[in-house]
Design an enzyme around this catalytic site. Sequence first.
Site, PDB file in Angstrom:
ATOM      1  N   LYS A  17      23.954  22.220  23.210  1.00 54.53           N
ATOM      2  CA  LYS A  17      25.136  22.734  23.911  1.00 54.53           C
ATOM      3  C   LYS A  17      24.950  24.174  24.382  1.00 54.53           C
ATOM      4  O   LYS A  17      25.485  24.547  25.413  1.00 54.53           O
ATOM      5  CB  LYS A  17      26.403  22.563  23.085  1.00 54.53           C
ATOM      6  CG  LYS A  17      26.498  23.452  21.896  1.00 54.53           C
ATOM      7  CD  LYS A  17      27.742  23.173  21.076  1.00 54.53           C
ATOM      8  CE  LYS A  17      27.611  23.783  19.702  1.00 54.53           C
ATOM      9  NZ  LYS A  17      27.384  25.235  19.690  1.00 54.53           N
ATOM     10  N   ARG A  92      36.235  25.700  16.737  1.00 51.38           N
ATOM     11  CA  ARG A  92      35.393  24.938  15.831  1.00 51.38           C
ATOM     12  C   ARG A  92      36.218  24.172  14.809  1.00 51.38           C
ATOM     13  O   ARG A  92      35.672  23.452  13.984  1.00 51.38           O
ATOM     14  CB  ARG A  92      34.494  25.917  15.093  1.00 51.38           C
ATOM     15  CG  ARG A  92      33.053  25.527  15.024  1.00 51.38           C
ATOM     16  CD  ARG A  92      32.306  26.703  14.416  1.00 51.38           C
ATOM     17  NE  ARG A  92      30.962  26.377  14.113  1.00 51.38           N
ATOM     18  CZ  ARG A  92      29.933  26.634  14.913  1.00 51.38           C
ATOM     19  NH1 ARG A  92      30.132  27.170  16.081  1.00 51.38           N
ATOM     20  NH2 ARG A  92      28.727  26.321  14.535  1.00 51.38           N
ATOM     21  N   ARG A 129      13.349  23.750  16.276  1.00 59.85           N
ATOM     22  CA  ARG A 129      13.859  25.097  16.580  1.00 59.85           C
ATOM     23  C   ARG A 129      13.576  26.041  15.413  1.00 59.85           C
ATOM     24  O   ARG A 129      13.245  27.211  15.617  1.00 59.85           O
ATOM     25  CB  ARG A 129      15.363  25.027  16.867  1.00 59.85           C
ATOM     26  CG  ARG A 129      15.950  26.370  17.257  1.00 59.85           C
ATOM     27  CD  ARG A 129      17.389  26.252  17.696  1.00 59.85           C
ATOM     28  NE  ARG A 129      18.302  26.190  16.576  1.00 59.85           N
ATOM     29  CZ  ARG A 129      19.615  25.989  16.686  1.00 59.85           C
ATOM     30  NH1 ARG A 129      20.144  25.776  17.880  1.00 59.85           N
ATOM     31  NH2 ARG A 129      20.385  25.974  15.640  1.00 59.85           N
ATOM     32  N   ARG A 135      15.330  31.042  13.263  1.00 57.05           N
ATOM     33  CA  ARG A 135      16.700  31.523  13.047  1.00 57.05           C
ATOM     34  C   ARG A 135      17.007  31.509  11.555  1.00 57.05           C
ATOM     35  O   ARG A 135      16.699  30.541  10.874  1.00 57.05           O
ATOM     36  CB  ARG A 135      17.682  30.604  13.791  1.00 57.05           C
ATOM     37  CG  ARG A 135      18.370  31.297  14.935  1.00 57.05           C
ATOM     38  CD  ARG A 135      19.202  30.341  15.726  1.00 57.05           C
ATOM     39  NE  ARG A 135      20.373  29.851  14.995  1.00 57.05           N
ATOM     40  CZ  ARG A 135      21.378  29.207  15.575  1.00 57.05           C
ATOM     41  NH1 ARG A 135      21.343  28.984  16.872  1.00 57.05           N
ATOM     42  NH2 ARG A 135      22.389  28.784  14.871  1.00 57.05           N
ATOM     43  N   ARG A 146      26.021  23.038   8.048  1.00 60.01           N
ATOM     44  CA  ARG A 146      26.667  23.156   9.360  1.00 60.01           C
ATOM     45  C   ARG A 146      26.978  21.792   9.937  1.00 60.01           C
ATOM     46  O   ARG A 146      28.030  21.578  10.536  1.00 60.01           O
ATOM     47  CB  ARG A 146      25.798  23.971  10.327  1.00 60.01           C
ATOM     48  CG  ARG A 146      25.583  25.377   9.812  1.00 60.01           C
ATOM     49  CD  ARG A 146      25.269  26.438  10.809  1.00 60.01           C
ATOM     50  NE  ARG A 146      24.382  26.129  11.916  1.00 60.01           N
ATOM     51  CZ  ARG A 146      23.044  26.114  11.848  1.00 60.01           C
ATOM     52  NH1 ARG A 146      22.418  26.311  10.712  1.00 60.01           N
ATOM     53  NH2 ARG A 146      22.343  25.883  12.928  1.00 60.01           N
TER      54      ARG A 146
HETATM   55  P1  ADP Z   1      25.275  26.252  15.363  1.00 59.65           P
HETATM   56  O1  ADP Z   1      26.086  25.489  16.382  1.00 59.65           O
HETATM   57  O2  ADP Z   1      23.836  25.824  15.344  1.00 59.65           O
HETATM   58  O3  ADP Z   1      25.895  26.283  14.005  1.00 59.65           O
HETATM   59  P2  ADP Z   1      26.205  28.733  16.482  1.00 59.65           P
HETATM   60  O4  ADP Z   1      25.312  29.668  17.222  1.00 59.65           O
HETATM   61  O5  ADP Z   1      27.282  28.065  17.249  1.00 59.65           O
HETATM   62  O6  ADP Z   1      25.186  27.737  15.830  1.00 59.65           O
HETATM   63  O7  ADP Z   1      26.887  29.478  15.240  1.00 59.65           O
HETATM   64  C1  ADP Z   1      26.135  30.164  14.258  1.00 59.65           C
HETATM   65  C2  ADP Z   1      27.057  30.613  13.124  1.00 59.65           C
HETATM   66  O8  ADP Z   1      28.056  31.528  13.627  1.00 59.65           O
HETATM   67  C3  ADP Z   1      27.880  29.502  12.451  1.00 59.65           C
HETATM   68  O9  ADP Z   1      27.172  28.841  11.435  1.00 59.65           O
HETATM   69  C4  ADP Z   1      29.079  30.297  11.913  1.00 59.65           C
HETATM   70  O10 ADP Z   1      28.761  30.983  10.722  1.00 59.65           O
HETATM   71  C5  ADP Z   1      29.323  31.338  12.978  1.00 59.65           C
HETATM   72  N1  ADP Z   1      30.314  30.856  13.972  1.00 59.65           N
HETATM   73  C6  ADP Z   1      30.062  30.577  15.279  1.00 59.65           C
HETATM   74  N2  ADP Z   1      31.182  30.166  15.904  1.00 59.65           N
HETATM   75  C7  ADP Z   1      32.173  30.180  14.971  1.00 59.65           C
HETATM   76  C8  ADP Z   1      33.555  29.857  14.973  1.00 59.65           C
HETATM   77  N3  ADP Z   1      34.161  29.415  16.074  1.00 59.65           N
HETATM   78  N4  ADP Z   1      34.255  29.996  13.823  1.00 59.65           N
HETATM   79  C9  ADP Z   1      33.671  30.432  12.723  1.00 59.65           C
HETATM   80  N5  ADP Z   1      32.375  30.750  12.621  1.00 59.65           N
HETATM   81  C10 ADP Z   1      31.619  30.639  13.740  1.00 59.65           C
END
Ligand code: ADP
Length: 198
Positions: A17, A92, A129, A135, A146
Amino acid sequence: MTSTARLVIVGPQGSGKGTQGARIAEALGIPAISTGDVFRANIKAGTPLGEQVKAITAAGNLVSDELTGRIVRDRLAQDDAAGGFLLDGYPRNVRQVEDLDGFLDAAGLDAVIELSVPRDESMARLALRAKEQGRTDDTDEAIAKRLSIYERETAPILDVYRERGIVDTIDGVGSLDEITARITDALAARGITRPAAV
Ligand code: ADP
């Protein structure tokens, strides 16, 4: 006709995404806003926000709804988001859907793109990845956490948006270009296209 493009892209970790979101935003001339990128950039720069969220994100846990919401609200208030935006990683959970509704005017979102990818495919992509990018939250444990948070908390937001008739479910397996084309076709069917240059 003026069409806005206020979009959200939703999909499990490893669905692509982030990549597709950036491509679609570019094609439509709107900013892609990734909450994960905001957090990672702050961690890298060592800002107070970065210090606050470092341990949380590394463990695969979610940052608080309040803090994440504040960041999104401030970002959406910037000039470049006035004509549309694509949110990646937000909302989320159902609480964040309600918060986002409050940040937007009554017209709300124009479309929610659901990128659908089978679990073993996204697991395989995440393992790759982890090897390529290193990461800090791509450990097996954090990935599993996650994904289960996604299934439990994020997938239900699609039901809310489905009731509003704004979800396009896109098959996320294929070449990058094929998937981008599927998304742009689905958006075009809703009248969401890049505005003609004036
Ligand atoms: P992924 O989809 O692989 O988990 P993201 O880059 O979207 O990676 O998010 C990385 C981290 O950032 C998440 O595991 C969370 O800790 C935090 N995060 C991102 N977006 C949100 C959100 N909308 N609410 C709470 N935490 C978030």
